[in-house]
Design a protein around this motif. Structure first.
Motif, PDB file in Angstrom:
ATOM      1  N   ARG A 262       0.828  -1.205   0.000  1.00  0.00           N
ATOM      2  CA  ARG A 262       0.000   0.000   0.000  1.00  0.00           C
ATOM      3  C   ARG A 262       0.867   1.262   0.000  1.00  0.00           C
ATOM      4  O   ARG A 262       0.574   2.233  -0.714  1.00  0.00           O
TER       5      ARG A 262
ATOM      6  N   ALA B  65       0.561   3.930  -3.089  1.00  0.00           N
ATOM      7  CA  ALA B  65      -0.417   4.913  -2.617  1.00  0.00           C
ATOM      8  C   ALA B  65      -0.560   6.139  -3.518  1.00  0.00           C
ATOM      9  O   ALA B  65      -1.653   6.425  -4.028  1.00  0.00           O
TER      10      ALA B  65
ATOM     11  N   TYR C 117      -7.058  -2.298  -1.868  1.00  0.00           N
ATOM     12  CA  TYR C 117      -6.671  -0.905  -1.636  1.00  0.00           C
ATOM     13  C   TYR C 117      -7.352   0.022  -2.642  1.00  0.00           C
ATOM     14  O   TYR C 117      -7.796   1.123  -2.284  1.00  0.00           O
TER      15      TYR C 117
ATOM     16  N   GLU D  53     -10.812   0.541  -1.448  1.00  0.00           N
ATOM     17  CA  GLU D  53     -10.833   1.435  -0.295  1.00  0.00           C
ATOM     18  C   GLU D  53     -10.705   2.891  -0.711  1.00  0.00           C
ATOM     19  O   GLU D  53     -11.420   3.767  -0.218  1.00  0.00           O
TER      20      GLU D  53
END
Length: 706
Positions: free
Chosen positions: A247, A251, A309, A312
């Motif tokens: 992550r 990111a 991810y 999310e």
């Protein structure tokens, strides 16, 4: 030993039995309601399929023709390829059950619902859902059910909702919904109505859930009696340190990529990031450190963390920033374009574009000969309105072999067809068979609702006098604890990552089709009410854009469409038009080149490529069915002579008596002094008695013509 449980529904017993049939299945039940009997079986492979990231579930619903006391048609005289109804019902059973299998269960699983006896209760699909749920619930297959189901309807002109309307009532319903769910919440709705209100939909769902709770309770009772111990799932190992490293690595780049507006550009950027991530983390060292196996391929594990991810980030953007991946607000609809009349030889055509979703829809008009004959358990029926949906691989930039329509295509076509059937004119008003075809040229969310919009424009372009334009919109939901956002006009990405998707189609006056699938529990009535209201606003906006392109159906049909003319004759004249062995009607067709269809009420449809041929056929038929009018003058033909007068045919098959005293003003000794068989003679109808016998006068006709 057989075990059974029972539940009273509308004065009839819903009976679920197990222990007698199909005992080698993981779970099997026989479910009965009235004369309808369904066998539901579920089997899960004992072996776990490695390397899967999806649950390999197959649900099949099959109707045995013997269940209705019938023998299959065709050469082979046995059941073959699933019918459209069987495919749609298989999907109906699959949808509420699939989300309830726990994550991490990857054993290949198959459920089969077989109709063994088909009664008039119209519940074989409902029994399929309940029976499949019960079979899985009592088996050793891990399952977070059970699921109950019910059909809710309302008769036209009535205010009260009814549970599980029977076959004889279906054609008179103005609301027809199938609702499924668990004890806690409704998870699936499928159906339509004749421009019904959002409030009525909510009332129907509320009533359905009360009944669903009772159905769930009886399944729980059966499990207490005969339920097997559930298989133990291998716990999914959490590797938080490995996930955190991935992550952190992706990111910033992922957050930028997700905000790229275009679907393909966004996905290409994410694919590059994933590829870089796999190269960086799929190493021998990480395999040994995090999995205890240096030889393990970490590609799937990395991809799963990457996907989680991405989900999310997308959800948090919507929940906390009010911004979607393509930059829109939650209630904002993508740019819409409507183009009509784009194909010169088609009877009606339209291209509907909403964002990156395109639907090319074409309408073709035909005659009664083009109706679809459906041989089902209910008997033979004919379908004069059809909508077919195609989803070619190029619409999403993929390479796949072309095959016959799959379950998804059949399901999407049925949904769009249901949305439009309530506004299609009756055969008395518009005596054409109508086929609509939607070819999806590009897809990024809700191609089925784009099909509804494009089909409306295409029908109006073809000159079909629909009662009202219909538009469709796909809605979504993102929910985290108490934070809830309803999305209008969802993207494919939002459909995949969201908690609920539902499609609403309708006119300005109300809803005509509704489909909902919930992936989570706890969607409250208030959330549903707000979502339906947001969908209504979106639907009205789209209808306004469509009306700008085509406010009304065309007044004239395409010059390439057949012309159908309608006329009504008395029922006792039908045999005269048809003739012995069809001799008369075949003669009319040969003379004029038209197609003629006569129904039992005496309604005649004449299909012709041009007006002149149709008029000629109409004149011939009018001549055949015409009846003598008192006081009218006819040019007749002498067909028989007697001593007291002559019989003159004034219309085909209709003759009257011309008495010798009515032949001439002067006295004549014999009829043959004035007339012979075959002579044409001007006569007037001077009397028609109670038995239909006709008296004629030549001398009065001659006086009036002088």
């Amino acid at each position: 030993m057989m075990t059974k449980v029972e539940l009273d529904i509308k004065g009839k017993s819903l009976v679920i039995e197990t222990g007698q049939m199909a005992k080698q299945s993981s779970g099997a039940v026989v479910i009965k309601y009235g004369d309808t009997v369904v066998l539901a079986t579920a089997v899960a492979d004992k072996r776990v399929k490695e390397g899967l990231d999806f649950f390999p579930l197959t649900i099949d619903y099959q109707e045995k023709t013997y269940s209705a006391g019938k023998i299959p048609g065709g050469f082979f005289k046995r059941e073959g390829k699933p019918s459209e109804k069987e495919v749609l019902t298989s999907r109906l059973i699959d949808r509420p059950i699939r989300p309830l299998f726990p994550k991490g269960f990857y054993s290949e699983t198959q459920g089969i619902a077989s109709v063994l006896s088909y009664g008039s209760e119209n519940v074989s699909d409902i029994l399929g859902i309940i029976g499949m749920s019960a079979a899985i619930h009592i088996s050793d297959i891990p399952f977070n059910g059970p699921v109950g189901a019910v059909r809710i309807g309302r008769l036209k002109g009535d205010k009260d909702l009814i549970i599980n309307p029977e076959l004889s009532e279906v054609d008179n319903l103005d609301l027809n919904l199938v609702v499924a769910g668990t004890e806690d919440a409704v998870t699936m709705v499928e159906g339509g109505g004749a421009e019904v209100s959002e409030l009525l939909i909510l009332e129907a769902i509320d009533l359905a859930h009360k009944e669903i709770k009772r159905v769930v309770a009886v399944q729980n009772e059966l499990r207490k009696l005969v339920g097997k111990e559930k298989r133990q799932l291998v716990a999914l190992e959490e590797r938080p340190e490995f996930a955190k490293q991935i992550r952190d690595f992706v990111a910033e780049r992922m957050k930028e990529a997700i905000r790229i507006p275009g679907k393909q550009r966004r996905q290409e950027a994410l694919d590059i990031i994933l590829e870089d991530t796999i190269k960086h983390f799929n190493t021998l060292e990480n395999g040994e450190k995090f999995f205890g196996d240096s030889a393990k391929d970490l590609t799937r594990d990395i991809a799963n963390i990457f996907d989680d991810y991405e989900k999310e980030i997308v959800r948090n953007m919507i929940l906390y920033e009010g911004v979607r991946a393509d930059g829109r607000k939650p209630d904002e609809i993508r740019h819409i374009e409507c183009h009509t009349g784009i194909l010169p030889r088609a009877h009606g055509s339209a291209l509907f574009i909403r964002g990156e979703t395109q639907s090319l829809v074409v309408t073709t008009l035909g005659t009664a000969e083009d109706e679809q004959k459906i041989d089902s358990l209910e008997g033979e029926t004919y379908k004069s309105f059809m909508l077919h949906y195609n989803f070619p691989p190029f619409s999403v930039g993929e390479v796949k072999p072309l095959r016959s329509p799959g379950r998804r295509e059949i399901g999407h076509g049925a949904l769009a067809e249901r949305a439009l059937k309530y506004v299609i004119p009756s055969k008395e008003i518009f005596p054409y068979t109508i086929r609509v075809v939607s070819d999806i040229l590009e897809s990024n969310g809700s191609s089925s609702m784009a099909t509804v919009c494009g089909a409306t424009l295409s029908l109006m372009d073809a000159g079909v006098p629909i009662s009202s334009p219909v538009a469709g919109i796909a809605m979504g939901l993102i929910k985290e604890e108490e934070k809830v956002v309803v999305l209008t006009d969802i993207l494919g990405l939002e459909d995949h990552l969201g908690d609920m998707d539902f499609k609403v189609a309708g006119t300005e006056n109300g809803i005509t089709a509704f489909q909902m699938d919930v992936k989570i529990s706890g969607v409250s009535r208030e959330i549903m009410r707000n979502a339906l209201e947001q969908a209504r606003i979106g639907r009205l906006y789209i209808l306004d854009r469509m009306k700008e392109a085509m406010p009304f159906p065309k007044k004239e049909l395409s010059p390439h469409a057949p012309r159908i003319y309608t006329m009504q004759i008395k029922q006792d004249k039908i045999r005269d038009v048809i003739g012995t062995g069809g001799k008369v009607i075949r003669g009319i067709i040969e003379q004029t080149g038209v197609k003629i269809d006569i129904n039992d009420t005496g309604l005649i449809n004449i299909a012709s490529p041009d007006e002149e041929s149709a008029k000629k056929a109409i004149d011939i038929i009018n001549g055949i069915v015409a009846e003598a009018e008192l006081g009218r003058i006819y040019m007749g033909k002498v067909v028989r002579i007697a001593d007291f007068g002559a019989f003159v045919e004034i219309l085909p098959g209709v003759d009257g008596l011309l008495h010798i005293s009515q032949i001439s003003d002067k006295r004549i000794a014999k009829v043959t002094d004035e007339l012979n068989v075959g002579d044409e003679v001007l006569v007037k109808v001077i009397e028609i008695d109670n038995q239909g016998r006709i008296r004629l006068s030549r001398k009065e006709a001659m006086r009036e013509r002088q």
